[in-house]
Design a protein around this motif. Sequence first.
Motif, short mmCIF file in Angstrom:
data_model
loop_
_atom_site.label_atom_id
_atom_site.label_comp_id
_atom_site.label_asym_id
_atom_site.label_seq_id
_atom_site.Cartn_x
_atom_site.Cartn_y
_atom_site.Cartn_z
N SER A 181 0.84 -1.20 0.00
CA SER A 181 0.00 0.00 0.00
C SER A 181 0.88 1.25 0.00
O SER A 181 2.11 1.17 0.08
N SER A 182 0.24 2.40 -0.07
CA SER A 182 0.99 3.66 -0.02
C SER A 182 1.75 3.80 1.30
O SER A 182 2.87 4.31 1.32
N THR A 183 1.15 3.31 2.39
CA THR A 183 1.83 3.34 3.69
C THR A 183 3.09 2.49 3.67
O THR A 183 4.14 2.90 4.17
N GLY A 184 2.98 1.30 3.09
CA GLY A 184 4.13 0.42 2.99
C GLY A 184 5.26 1.02 2.17
O GLY A 184 6.45 0.85 2.50
N LYS A 185 4.90 1.73 1.11
CA LYS A 185 5.93 2.37 0.28
C LYS A 185 6.64 3.49 1.04
O LYS A 185 7.85 3.68 0.88
N VAL A 186 5.90 4.20 1.87
CA VAL A 186 6.53 5.24 2.70
C VAL A 186 7.47 4.60 3.72
O VAL A 186 8.56 5.12 3.98
N LEU A 187 7.05 3.47 4.29
CA LEU A 187 7.91 2.77 5.23
C LEU A 187 9.21 2.34 4.58
O LEU A 187 10.30 2.44 5.18
N LYS A 188 9.13 1.87 3.33
CA LYS A 188 10.33 1.50 2.59
C LYS A 188 11.23 2.72 2.39
O LYS A 188 12.47 2.63 2.51
N ALA A 189 10.61 3.84 2.08
CA ALA A 189 11.37 5.07 1.89
C ALA A 189 12.06 5.49 3.19
O ALA A 189 13.21 5.94 3.18
N ILE A 190 11.36 5.33 4.30
CA ILE A 190 11.94 5.67 5.62
C ILE A 190 13.14 4.77 5.91
O ILE A 190 14.16 5.23 6.43
N SER A 191 13.02 3.48 5.59
CA SER A 191 14.13 2.55 5.87
C SER A 191 15.37 2.89 5.04
O SER A 191 16.50 2.68 5.47
N GLN A 192 15.15 3.46 3.84
CA GLN A 192 16.27 3.79 2.97
C GLN A 192 16.88 5.15 3.30
O GLN A 192 18.11 5.30 3.32
N ASN A 193 16.02 6.12 3.58
CA ASN A 193 16.52 7.45 3.92
C ASN A 193 15.40 8.23 4.62
O ASN A 193 14.56 8.84 3.96
N GLU A 194 15.41 8.19 5.95
CA GLU A 194 14.33 8.83 6.71
C GLU A 194 14.32 10.35 6.53
O GLU A 194 13.25 10.96 6.44
N TYR A 195 15.50 10.95 6.46
CA TYR A 195 15.57 12.41 6.32
C TYR A 195 14.98 12.87 4.99
O TYR A 195 14.31 13.90 4.91
N ARG A 196 15.24 12.11 3.94
CA ARG A 196 14.68 12.46 2.64
C ARG A 196 13.17 12.31 2.63
O ARG A 196 12.45 13.13 2.05
N ALA A 197 12.68 11.23 3.30
CA ALA A 197 11.23 11.03 3.39
C ALA A 197 10.56 12.18 4.14
O ALA A 197 9.49 12.66 3.76
N ALA A 198 11.22 12.65 5.21
CA ALA A 198 10.69 13.78 5.97
C ALA A 198 10.73 15.06 5.14
O ALA A 198 9.81 15.88 5.21
N ALA A 199 11.78 15.20 4.34
CA ALA A 199 11.91 16.40 3.49
C ALA A 199 10.82 16.44 2.42
O ALA A 199 10.42 17.53 1.99
N LEU A 200 10.32 15.26 2.03
CA LEU A 200 9.24 15.20 1.04
C LEU A 200 7.88 15.50 1.65
O LEU A 200 6.87 15.53 0.93
N GLY A 201 7.85 15.71 2.97
CA GLY A 201 6.61 16.10 3.63
C GLY A 201 5.90 15.00 4.40
O GLY A 201 4.81 15.23 4.96
N PHE A 202 6.50 13.80 4.46
CA PHE A 202 5.86 12.71 5.19
C PHE A 202 6.16 12.82 6.68
O PHE A 202 7.29 13.12 7.07
N ARG A 203 5.14 12.60 7.50
CA ARG A 203 5.32 12.60 8.95
C ARG A 203 5.86 11.23 9.35
O ARG A 203 5.12 10.28 9.59
#
Length: 332
Positions: A181-203
Amino acid sequence: MRGLFHKVPMYGGLAIVLLLLLFPFVNDSRSMLILFTQIFIFAIFAMSFDILLGYTGIVSFGHCMFFGIGAYSTAIIFNHLEANLFTFVIGLVIGIVLSALVSYIIGLLSLRLKSHFYAMLTLAVSQLFLVLAEKWRGLTHGGDGFTFSVPDVFKDRTSFYYIALLSVAVVFILLKLFTESSTGKVLKAISQNEYRAAALGFRTLHYKLIASVTAGVAASFSGALYAVSLRFINTNVFSIEVTLDALLMTMIGGLGTLAGSIAGAGIIEFLRHYLSELAMSYPIFERWTIILGFLYIVVLLGFPSGLAGFIRKITLKKKRKVEKKGELERTA
């Protein structure tokens, strides 16, 4: 030909499910039936751990506490009330709610910081649950544990085998939908680079809390099944060895692959079973945990991506070879 490579894993999965469905009809060994049931239960536990480590990059040293909460909730309910399916559901719900609450609180306190704070806090809280279970003898009977009755449908090993098989299949499908799901894809992004995921606007805290609660709930469910399978409970369910088992299963199977976690659970449980049997005849195998530790080192050094990653690597090589051959034929 290209589509065939995508269908091979699906066909392989269906074949395995079919074999598992037929297994009780072709198997005469009660011990093998129990072994496969244990594999299904620990596969759920390994998948729950993979949601944290493999998909989100969160390290937990106290994941056993959710397993133990689910096990004790069900066992205590059966010990004090009549053993039927309704009381099983009550115990299951209590364990799930407690696990969700504890995982949410721990996550809220520690996931704002670096992941090792979460690892240390989960370890500390799991040890608190261990001490509580040992000292509250009026409820838990301490380290001695206690036996309890279960509903008739759980007493028959074949019936419980199918219940465990259905459970692992349902949990796998639900977690697969969750990770894709979209949530799972965000989790993958967090595992790879949390700072970049946060910079994209994800909480990121919000998503890590979701992963923490999901993993805790799945682990609690596996703990409940484990207690029912043994019809006995003691404080061992809160020991750190339970968490290390989940870590080993996940690493051997392959991080970030739910199917790999199931395979890892199968490998570890089979090894534990056969090495324990060999220890009866050959004293050298009495320290079979050392062999598992050696296996862990071999996997880390030789197969860092685990069994699933190794298979994926071989499949990609074959796919590229077929594509290259097709291109050469078209060129010719």
